[in-house]
Design a protein around this motif. Structure first.
Motif, mmCIF file in Angstrom:
data_model
loop_
_atom_site.group_PDB
_atom_site.id
_atom_site.type_symbol
_atom_site.label_atom_id
_atom_site.label_comp_id
_atom_site.label_asym_id
_atom_site.label_seq_id
_atom_site.Cartn_x
_atom_site.Cartn_y
_atom_site.Cartn_z
ATOM 1 N N GLU B 467 -14.803 -4.161 1.990
ATOM 2 C CA GLU B 467 -13.520 -4.653 1.459
ATOM 3 C C GLU B 467 -12.972 -3.695 0.403
ATOM 4 N N GLN B 468 -13.873 -3.037 -0.281
ATOM 5 C CA GLN B 468 -13.394 -2.049 -1.266
ATOM 6 C C GLN B 468 -12.742 -0.880 -0.553
ATOM 7 N N LEU B 469 -13.396 -0.457 0.548
ATOM 8 C CA LEU B 469 -12.826 0.640 1.328
ATOM 9 C C LEU B 469 -11.432 0.282 1.815
ATOM 10 N N ARG B 470 -11.330 -0.973 2.239
ATOM 11 C CA ARG B 470 -10.046 -1.402 2.775
ATOM 12 C C ARG B 470 -8.976 -1.311 1.675
ATOM 13 N N GLY B 471 -9.349 -1.827 0.522
ATOM 14 C CA GLY B 471 -8.395 -1.786 -0.601
ATOM 15 C C GLY B 471 -8.007 -0.363 -0.950
ATOM 16 N N LEU B 472 -8.994 0.510 -1.008
ATOM 17 C CA LEU B 472 -8.725 1.900 -1.385
ATOM 18 C C LEU B 472 -7.812 2.562 -0.359
ATOM 19 N N LEU B 473 -8.149 2.332 0.950
ATOM 20 C CA LEU B 473 -7.339 2.957 1.992
ATOM 21 C C LEU B 473 -5.890 2.483 1.907
ATOM 22 N N GLU B 474 -5.737 1.200 1.608
ATOM 23 C CA GLU B 474 -4.377 0.669 1.493
ATOM 24 C C GLU B 474 -3.620 1.362 0.363
ATOM 25 N N GLU B 475 -4.306 1.491 -0.732
ATOM 26 C CA GLU B 475 -3.638 2.139 -1.876
ATOM 27 C C GLU B 475 -3.283 3.589 -1.573
ATOM 28 N N ILE B 476 -4.239 4.266 -0.917
ATOM 29 C CA ILE B 476 -3.991 5.679 -0.588
ATOM 30 C C ILE B 476 -2.807 5.790 0.350
ATOM 31 N N GLN B 477 -2.796 4.861 1.319
ATOM 32 C CA GLN B 477 -1.694 4.928 2.276
ATOM 33 C C GLN B 477 -0.355 4.722 1.583
ATOM 34 N N LEU B 478 -0.361 3.765 0.677
ATOM 35 C CA LEU B 478 0.872 3.480 -0.070
ATOM 36 C C LEU B 478 1.310 4.713 -0.863
ATOM 37 N N TYR B 479 0.342 5.385 -1.442
ATOM 38 C CA TYR B 479 0.633 6.571 -2.244
ATOM 39 C C TYR B 479 1.258 7.663 -1.393
ATOM 40 N N PHE B 480 0.693 7.858 -0.205
ATOM 41 C CA PHE B 480 1.190 8.964 0.616
ATOM 42 C C PHE B 480 2.480 8.645 1.344
ATOM 43 N N THR B 481 2.753 7.349 1.578
ATOM 44 C CA THR B 481 4.011 7.049 2.273
ATOM 45 C C THR B 481 5.207 7.481 1.446
ATOM 46 N N ASN B 482 5.044 7.527 0.134
ATOM 47 C CA ASN B 482 6.169 7.932 -0.713
ATOM 48 C C ASN B 482 6.365 9.449 -0.702
#
Lengths: 448, 708
Positions: B467-482
């Motif tokens: 679940e931590q990985l999932r959270g991290l990946l989500e955050e990373i994805q959000l960061y890169f979409t910008n």
């Protein structure tokens, strides 16, 4: 006693073993000429002998700092000789001084710093100009009079970019008002209404003029912004107001070693406002950029008003210095010309009296066979003796007449009197050294 | 007078001189950058274009800084403005006497920018749409020199309001019949008249704000009376005092004012953010922000200097702005190539003969064989250079540098994101912003020494739970979409996300696969992004690298400079024959008079007997005269050893000889004395002496620096 030298200089440099980091006092320097050889004087020989005895290698990083020196000296009793300079050495008259300096200047070769060379100077000027344009004010420090180079900067660069006002703040008679009055020479400044003649209003009007629609720039060259008249908080407030105006540029010089203490860090860093200037100025400040402008030039112009006959003649400023400059000629420093002027305007009888006193004084000097470099009071004549002599020569027949003759001389300091210590009453003498007195008496005798 | 209007600046009878503005008609003075060291490499339009480039780059940076500062200080400004307006609305009932509202602002950093902003907000014109309050305020500013005594302080306050331009028009006072200009009743009367004229009611009447700048410098004895006088007139005269202090301790008011005074005041405190955090924030948002691209990237040396200066000497924003501006100014004035920062000049201007030096230096930089990889074909390259090709390579270099710099910013943001995530999850992060100052991190990034941190992060990532990985990946994805340029990273993250199992418990293999994948990608990605900027061609156009900041412009060593001027004047001189002169030690007698005297000063104890000083000076001058005589054979004043006894000797000799010798000696004596006086008074002028009445003709030594 005469060759005693600086006694304290024989002290060995203390505390070389204390672990203190080296203080970098040669920050702005190549530092390649460490441990300079000091040339031969007896005192120095001794000192060197001691330090070599110490066998302290010159590259040692453990060096005494100024703090150590301060505490070492303060913990010990100051040992100095009892010689008194002003008693042992007769003060110079302005003529003697300037004559001596002139003859010395021809023999000496001065050190020309690289910064004054043409190529380098244009670089410095162009840099200063662009920094002024970018909204900074410039403060020049370093040893040597910076007056000439800044004046050059004013006439060569600033005058082409805007109005220039050059301020000699080091002069004892300078007041803040002079500065504002001079700025008011800029056409247009006086067109604005001035509600009162108070100096604040004047400063405000100048600020408003240059902040206003006129696109003109003002360059203020202030020689010695650390001078006494500009040290008080009021003057500084006015200056900081002007310095904060985007179209007023200040180039100032400082010489005093503690001059940077004049400004708080917020004052010296406060930037000029950018964009449209609002009427109310909320902040003041100087936005200084510092430049090392060591010229090694002498301070002759700055010290032109200093009393060269007094050891504290250049000290302090403001009121004291002003009074000194305005006070009548120092009693012991009577010049030949001054003496002649006074003698030319007194009566024949008075001249005779002067001749009498002068000749007596010369006689006693020659009897003593001294070189004249000591106190003149010892050759003084007692009032009673003078009176008897004057009566014998039909100069003055009574006490009142003699006193009235002496009055003129005393007022001008050509004859000084003091109470003799041994109770023999008043003594009188002429404050002129032997050779000067001789020449004055000669001219007086020729005139007759 | 020459030219009719050039004053004689050497006139000693005048203290000020006015030199009128005389524009040079033939050569109009334009603003220019300081002359570059490599001026000869420049082309004709170079300086002007560089100036324009400097202006553009600095304005961009400055605007960004202003926005950041504005954002930092706005909350406090708004709070203070609100407090000013509310000062007279909700007063605590039942007080024995009304309290004077005082707002105490602690502001160690922002300085003038905050005060300007606050004043602007307080004095907003009525019709400004963004003003929250219908009420007007009148502001007057007081500085410490205005308040030397009570009457001048009151006068400044009263005049500050009464002389404003209002509907009342100019107040005309007749000295004989009106109140004194320091009388607060005058202010009351004026205020009453104003309220009647403008029809203010109790709600809308303006508050009178007195702004005391640098409050610590005001004299408490004067100010306590001012507070007392003003507090007798409230609430009829709605005065509000704003005290601007810079000391971080909030108790200034309490330590310097008596309880009786404080009892009359209702003090409200506001503190602006302070500390090294502000500087970190500013650098982060200006040079390491994904959304902002600075024209000139500052190097590690400059960041370190900023940090040092800010934490050690002067933590004011004005200084930070000044330092950044000077970095820009220096950058653009040092190398003519910096003209290429935004765009390349056209072919026409570069192909002029005057531009050849410029082209040469440029081609040298672009095509010269580097020492690491000697290229065999470079001679051919050299021949094939044309100006269009050169322009093309410059443009390429610019694009490549920009993308490299962007890569660094993105990578920084990314690492920061991962490490913040770790901290939030309760792991030990990299300690950025806590144990390690962000400024140090910036330096590390630019120097490319972050491997350890990256390795640490990658190990930590491997250990994350599903679940931590999932959270991290989500955050990373959000960061890169910008960030549109990072499509590759987006795709990579998306693919990892798709593998990640939805079920938390099962498939630990898959978790391991994703964690390893992410960790490997993280290392690879970061290492590819965090390449030193110096490897890019022509990097020094856009990057200041290791160029040090000219710190003596802001933090000079005045003392050291004066001392070395006195001790080693020859080091300042021009060196013509450098090799010869270099190691030669300068004897004491060769120094100027003031330096000789100063050396003697340093040799002495804490007190100096002027006569002994004079004697020791004389001995050096005698050496000087002898040396001068022996070297040049010049007729320096006749002098023999044992000066003091010269007289006795002379007496014994023939009378005729005696006369001439005596005269010569007398002259020499005067000269020595004059030179001594001059040198001593110069030292006095420089502040090295203190005259003392303790001993006759003694001076106190003030400087104890060591002579070496």
């Amino acid at each position: 006693m005469r060759r005693s030298g600086l006694i304290a200089s024989n002290e060995d440099s203390p505390s070389s073993n204390e672990e203190i980091e080296e203080e970098d006092i040669s920050a702005s320097d190549d530092g390649d000429s460490d441990n300079q050889e000091i040339d031969a004087t007896p005192i120095q020989h001794k000192k060197r002998a001691k330090s070599t005895h110490d066998s302290r290698p010159s590259f040692n990083t453990i060096v005494e700092t100024s703090f150590d020196a301060y505490f070492t000296y303060n913990s010990s009793r100051a040992q100095t000789s009892t010689n008194v300079f002003s008693k042992l050495v007769l003060p110079l008259t302005p003529e003697e001084y300037s004559e001596a300096i002139r003859s010395a200047a021809s023999n000496l070769k001065s050190v020309e710093p690289a910064i004054l060379a043409d190529g380098y100077r244009t670089k410095v000027f162009s840099r200063c100009m662009s920094e002024l344009k970018e909204g900074f004010n410039i403060l020049c420090y370093g040893y040597g009079s910076k007056r000439d180079i800044l004046n050059k900067f004013a006439t060569e660069c600033c005058a082409k970019a805007g109005h220039v006002v050059v301020v000699n703040a080091f002069q004892p008679n300078f007041v803040m008002k002079d500065l504002f009055t001079s700025i008011e020479n800029v056409p247009g400044v006086t067109d604005q209404e001035l509600t009162s003649t108070a100096i604040e209003k004047q400063a405000r009007r100048i600020y408003d003029f240059f902040a206003g629609p006129s696109q003109e720039h003002l360059y203020l060259i202030i020689h010695n912004i650390d001078a006494a008249p500009l040290r008080n908080p009021k003057a500084e407030a006015h200056l900081s107001l002007l310095a904060h105006n985007p179209r007023i540029h200040i180039v100032a010089s400082i010489d005093h070693i503690n001059a940077p203490l004049l400004w708080s860090s917020s004052e010296s860093s406060s930037r000029k406002p950018h964009g449209p200037i609002t009427d109310s100025t909320t902040s003041r400040g100087f936005a200084w950029l510092w430049h090392d402008l060591t010229t090694l030039a002498s301070y002759d112009f700055e010290l032109a008003f200093a009393d060269r006959s007094s050891i504290s003649g250049a000290h302090g400023g403001g009121v004291r210095r002003k009074n000194d400059a305005l006070a009548p000629q120092n009693a012991t420093a009577m010049s030949e010309t001054a003496a002649r002027h006074i003698l030319a305007s007194v009566t024949q009888k008075a001249q005779k009296l002067f001749l009498l006193l002068g000749n007596k004084q010369l006689e006693s000097i020659e009897e003593a066979g001294d070189d004249g470099a000591s106190d003149l009071q010892q050759f003084a004549m007692a009032y009673d003796t003078l009176f008897n002599n004057a009566r014998d020569n039909f100069i003055a027949t009574n006490d009142t007449a003699l006193r009235s003759l002496l009055g003129e001389f005393r007022d001008h300091g050509l004859i000084v009197s003091a109470q003799a210590g041994s109770g023999s009453g008043e003594v009188l003498w002429i404050p002129l050294r032997r050779e000067r007195l001789t020449s004055v008496l000669q001219t007086l005798q020729i005139d007759k | 007078m020459p030219g009719g209007d050039a004053p004689n600046l050497d006139d000693i009878s005048q203290t000020t001189f006015y030199i009128p503005y005389k524009p040079d008609v033939s050569k109009p003075t334009r603003s220019r950058l300081p002359e570059s060291q490599y001026q000869e490499r420049d082309f004709t339009e170079g300086p002007d274009l560089r100036l324009a480039a400097y202006r553009k780059a600095w304005t961009k940076c400055f605007d960004r800084l202003q926005t950041i500062i504005h954002n930092l200080q706005t909350p406090v400004v708004a709070a203070v403005v609100e407090e000013v307006h509310r000062s007279y609305t909700d007063i605590l009932p039942g007080l024995p006497y009304p309290e004077l509202p005082v707002i105490c602002i602690t502001d160690p950093i922002f300085g003038s920018s905050f005060l300007t902003e606050l004043t602007n907000q307080l004095e907003l014109p009525e019709d400004t749409p963004d003003s929250l309050f219908s009420q007007k305020t009148f502001v007057t500013h007081l500085h410490p020199p205005d308040c030397g005594n009570i009457s001048s302080a009151m006068k400044s306050i009263v005049n500050g309001f009464v002389e404003r331009e209002t509907t009342l028009g100019k107040v005309k006072r007749k000295p004989a019949t009106s109140l004194a200009n320091y009388d607060i009743t005058l202010l009351s009367t004026w205020y009453k008249a104003l309220c009647e004229a403008e029809d203010f009611d109790a709600e809308s009447r303006p508050n009178l704000v007195v702004f005391l700048h640098e409050f610590e410098q005001f004299d408490p004895i004067v100010m306590q009376d001012v507070f007392y006088i003003c507090s007798t007139r409230i609430p009829d005269l709605p005065l509000v005092f704003i005290l601007s202090t810079s000391s971080p301790t909030t108790s200034w008011l309490h330590t310097s004012y008596s309880r009786a005074t404080l009892a009359r005041l209702r003090v409200r405190r506001f503190a602006l953010p302070s500390g090294a955090k502000i500087l970190e924030d500013i650098i982060l948002k200006t040079f390491f922000d994904v959304e902002f691209e600075p024209d000139v990237m500052i190097g590690p040396a400059n960041i370190q200097y900023l940090q040092d200066y800010f934490t050690r000497y002067d933590s004011s924003l004005d200084k930070v702005l000044t330092i950044l501006q000077l970095i820009h100014l220096k950058h653009f004035s040092s190398d003519p190539l910096t003209v290429l920062i935004h765009a390349t000049p056209g072919v026409t201007s570069l192909s002029r003969p005057t531009s050849f030096n410029f082209i040469d230096s440029l081609a040298e930089r672009l095509y010269a064989p580097s020492t690491q990889t000697p290229s065999e074909t470079h001679a051919e390259d050299w021949r094939s250079i044309t100006i269009p090709s050169l322009i093309k390579s410059i443009d390429e270099a610019r694009t490549s540098f920009r993308s490299r710099a962007r890569g660094i910013r993105v990578a920084f943001g990314f690492i920061n994101l991962v490490q913040c995530f770790m901290v939030l999850q309760g792991y030990k992060g990299l300690g950025w912003g806590q144990q390690i100052s962000l400024c140090d991190v910036f330096v590390d990034i630019l120097e490319g020494s972050l491997e350890k941190d990256i390795k640490y992060l990658s190990i930590m990532v491997r250990k994350l739970r599903v679940e931590q990985l999932r959270g991290l990946l989500e955050e990373i994805q959000l960061y890169f979409t910008n960030i549109p340029t990072e499509e590759e990273a987006q795709a990579q993250i998306a693919s990892l996300q798709s593998i990640l199992p939805n079920d938390d418990v099962s498939l630990s293999e898959l978790r391991g696969q994703v964690a390893t994948g992410l960790s490997d990608w993280l290392i690879g990605y970061l290492n590819s992004r965090l390449t030193p900027l110096e490897e890019s061609p022509l990097w020094d156009i856009w990057y200041t690298g290791l160029t040090p900041f000219p710190s003596e412009l802001l933090n000079p060593s005045v003392r050291a400079s004066i001392l070395s001027g006195l001790l080693r004047p020859h080091d300042f001189a021009e060196r013509d024959n450098e090799s010869e002169e270099e190691d030669r030690e300068v004897g004491l007698w060769e120094l100027p008079d003031t330096s000789i005297l100063f050396k003697r000063y340093l040799d002495s104890g804490k007190m100096i007997n002027v006569y002994d000083w004079f004697e020791s000076f004389k001995t050096v001058l005698e050496t000087q005269a002898e040396k001068g005589k022996s070297s040049s054979g010049r007729g320096t004043p006749k002098k023999q050893k044992g000066k003091g006894k010269g007289k006795q000797k002379a007496v014994e000799s023939e009378p005729g000889e005696w006369e001439g010798e005596e005269e010569e000696e007398e002259k020499w004596k005067l000269e020595v004395q004059a030179r001594f006086m001059r040198a001593m008074q110069e030292l006095d002028y420089l502040g090295f002496l203190k005259h003392t009445g303790r001993k006759a003709d003694h001076v106190l030594r003030l400087v104890f620096d060591v002579n070496d």
